[in-house]
Scaffold this motif. Structure first.
Motif: not given
Length: 256
Positions: A140-148, A179-191
């Motif tokens: 993994q290269r990183g992770v981004v968490i968004t907020t809904a 989109d970012l999976a091939p780069l080893g970057i995860r994306v998650m969202c918290i609501a």
């Protein structure tokens, strides 16, 4: 994802969710950029937490401002995590008011800009920076968490702009993860549901008395550190990806 010695970016880092998240990430050994427009609170928090924590005045609706915040995080260390938790005003009016006038599209668009477009801006720019990282042992290269918000699922009366923006953040999540999976970057969202923060502009006892009884269990408003605890867990667990997690005590907004 182990953040010890790495850096993280928290937009809205001087706010309720943001401050709690900054404290959690610092406790894991991360170096953190507090990206916010609240200079006094942001500087005070950075000063309290000391070395490895930096405040950067950041307007998330401006490309150059976000670029500056991302660059500052990279100066602190390898950028491995971004938590997008900034807030902003939402007017809270019906699409057509009692006076017969339509809710102005210009205000609607401003809310979308703050909560949805700015989320994409920070996500994309953070991911672009992470793409150049050497992968961790996990690949993994990183992770981004968004907020809904749970308003993105069942908005209340008067929340057309806010619900549309937060629904957009939810809709963005899985596509961004793919989109970012091939780069080893995860994306998650918290609501989140109803959490007590400064945004309520009343003391906590008053807010709890008004909103706490509406939550099934626990019968209280959420605490900012509970959001931060979830964010830290998402960062740590590499198999969480592409999902929106509600944190709301089983609350579902009714018409009101």
């Amino acid at each position: 994802m182990d953040l010890k010695g790495a850096s993280a970016l928290v937009t809205g880092g001087a706010g309720g969710f943001g401050e709690a998240t900054v404290r959690r990430l610092v406790a894991t050994g991360a170096r953190v950029v507090i990206a916010d427009m609240a200079d006094e609170r942001g500087l005070a928090l950075a000063d309290e937490l000391g070395d490895g924590v930096r405040f950067v005045h950041t307007d998330v609706t401006d490309d150059d401002s976000v670029d500056t915040a991302v660059a500052a995080a990279r100066e602190l260390g390898t950028l491995r995590a971004a938590v997008i938790v900034h807030g902003g005003p939402a007017a809270g009016k019906r699409i057509v008011g009692r006076d017969g006038n339509a809710y102005p599209a210009s205000i609607f668009a401003r809310t979308i800009d703050i909560f949805l477009t700015a989320t994409y801006r920070v996500l994309s720019k953070s991911a672009a920076a992470m793409a150049g990282n050497d992968p961790a042992a996990s690949g993994q290269r990183g992770v981004v968490i968004t907020t809904a918000s749970i308003a993105g699922f069942e908005g209340q009366v008067g929340q057309s702009d806010y619900s549309a923006a937060k629904g957009g953040v939810i809709g963005l999540n899985l596509t961004a993860a793919r989109d970012l999976a091939p780069l080893g970057i995860r994306v998650m969202c918290i609501a989140p549901g109803t959490f007590y923060t400064r945004a309520y502009q009343m003391n906590e006892a008053e807010a709890q008395a008004k909103w706490g009884p509406t939550v099934p269990n626990p019968k209280r408003m959420g605490r900012a550190d509970e959001y931060a605890q979830l964010a830290a867990s998402i960062i740590e667990n590499d198999y969480l990806n592409g999902e929106t997690i509600r944190i709301d005590g089983a609350l579902r907004f009714n018409i009101g």
